[in-house]
Enzyme design. Structure first.
Site, PDB file in Angstrom:
ATOM      1  N   ASP A 119      -1.970   4.247  -4.568  1.00  0.00           N
ATOM      2  CA  ASP A 119      -2.696   3.315  -3.657  1.00  0.00           C
ATOM      3  C   ASP A 119      -2.212   1.660  -3.439  1.00  0.00           C
ATOM      4  OD1 ASP A 119      -4.950   2.709  -1.818  1.00  0.00           O
ATOM      5  OD2 ASP A 119      -5.817   1.523  -3.184  1.00  0.00           O
ATOM      6  N   HIS A 132       0.930  -1.159   0.072  1.00  0.00           N
ATOM      7  CA  HIS A 132       0.142  -0.166   0.027  1.00  0.00           C
ATOM      8  C   HIS A 132       0.802   1.116  -0.088  1.00  0.00           C
ATOM      9  CE1 HIS A 132      -3.383   2.577   0.755  1.00  0.00           C
ATOM     10  NE2 HIS A 132      -2.653   3.142   2.173  1.00  0.00           N
ATOM     11  N   LYS A 140      -0.721  10.983   0.974  1.00  0.00           N
ATOM     12  CA  LYS A 140       0.481  10.445   0.028  1.00  0.00           C
ATOM     13  C   LYS A 140       0.063  10.624  -1.378  1.00  0.00           C
ATOM     14  CE  LYS A 140      -0.633   6.082   1.416  1.00  0.00           C
ATOM     15  NZ  LYS A 140      -1.466   6.390   2.775  1.00  0.00           N
TER      16      LYS A 140
END
EC number: 2.7.11.-
Length: 306
Positions: free
Chosen positions: A176, A137, A158
């Site tokens: 992701d 992830h 992020k």
């Protein structure tokens, strides 16, 4: 256990099939074999599970053998469970090899590539197919040629940081979920799952297509992972490294990757910090370490009593 069909190899390299054997055999290892010693009669350490490649050297040697000895050697060679045999340089194999490979249901293939070139290309291809992989992830971006894997808790920023980097001219690889592969030379390469390639999720805005919005130059299919940037919420009680003397690392698929931890708080320009982190990584790769240089200067100043 990973495997790849001979048919896939045939299609990928545009090989020609010399015999009429079904090409349903599976390749189970990435190594390749040039069976010179075996054709000379030494089979003690033969590895038949590899793709067998015959070039000019092997075929020239076979042409020098008496017919009976040639048949004997090739009969033993083809008696093993070989996935396939590839003849390079567009050379014509002996009829005995065509007949015996047909008899033992071994696909006999041909290519116009030189032996060295084909072995190199096939090795790289098989290494990629058999490389161990894991899905992590995070977000992967290419910044000044450095692959930066951004990780952190959900909602830490992020994707927003990656989008800011894209706006600055850098390239997105995956958002992701990042599929990471380890190659035999110890390099990690990341890419996006097909379903989410070029897409990014931004909270409050939804899904966007980075390639459509910013152009083909804003995305990249895959990228080596050179640096990990971990984002975490700013903690006033924590003493953050302010000099960077000690290098932090993290292990992915048994490969050690340099790591920087970036504390996040409102108003901090994370994209700029990651740009500097990437440039600093490149400088360290050339042997220059700003933190060590500063420490050395400070020690000299203190020694001189200034």
């Amino acid at each position: 256990m990973n495997s790849i069909s001979v048919e896939k190899i045939l299609e990928h390299f545009h090989l020609q099939q010399i015999n009429q054997t079904p090409i349903e055999n599976m390749i189970l290892v990435s190594d390749i074999k040039r069976p010179g010693l075996e054709l000379a009669g030494f089979f003690d350490y033969f590895t038949p599970d590899r793709v067998q490649v015959l070039g000019r050297t092997e075929l020239s040697f076979l042409q020098e053998l008496p017919k009976e000895l040639l048949t004997e050697r090739l009969d033993k060679f083809c008696s093993y469970d070989i996935p396939c045999i590839v003849v390079t340089r567009g050379l014509e194999p002996p009829q005995e090899l065509i007949d015996l490979s047909q008899k033992n249901q071994i696909p006999l293939l041909a290519t116009d590539y030189s032996t060295t070139s084909f072995v190199s290309r096939l090795t790289d291809y098989l290494e990629g197919e058999f490389a161990p992989e894991v899905t992590k992830h995070g977000v992967l971006v290419e910044v000044y040629g450095v692959g930066v894997f951004i990780k952190g808790d959900s909602g830490i920023g992020k994707s927003e940081s990656a989008l800011d980097l894209v706006k600055r001219g850098h390239r997105l690889v995956a958002d992701d979920a990042v599929i990471i592969r380890r190659f035999m030379r110890g390099a990690l390469v990341g890419r996006s799952p097909k379903i989410s390639k070029h897409y990014m999720e931004l909270r409050g805005l939804g899904i966007i297509n980075v390639r459509t919005l910013f152009g083909a130059g804003a995305v990249r299919e895959e990228q080596s992972i050179d640096l990990i940037a971990e984002l975490e919420k700013w903690d006033d009680t924590k003493n953050y490294d302010r000099l960077g003397i000690q290098d932090d690392t993290e292990e992915i698929l048994k490969v050690t990757v340099p790591k920087v931890t970036i504390p996040v708080r409102p108003g901090r320009n994370l994209a700029m910090v990651m740009e500097v982190a990437a440039m600093n990584y490149r400088l360290k790769s050339t042997g220059y370490n700003a933190a060590q240089e500063f420490t050395k200067r400070l020690e000299e100043t203190l020694r001189n009593g200034n």
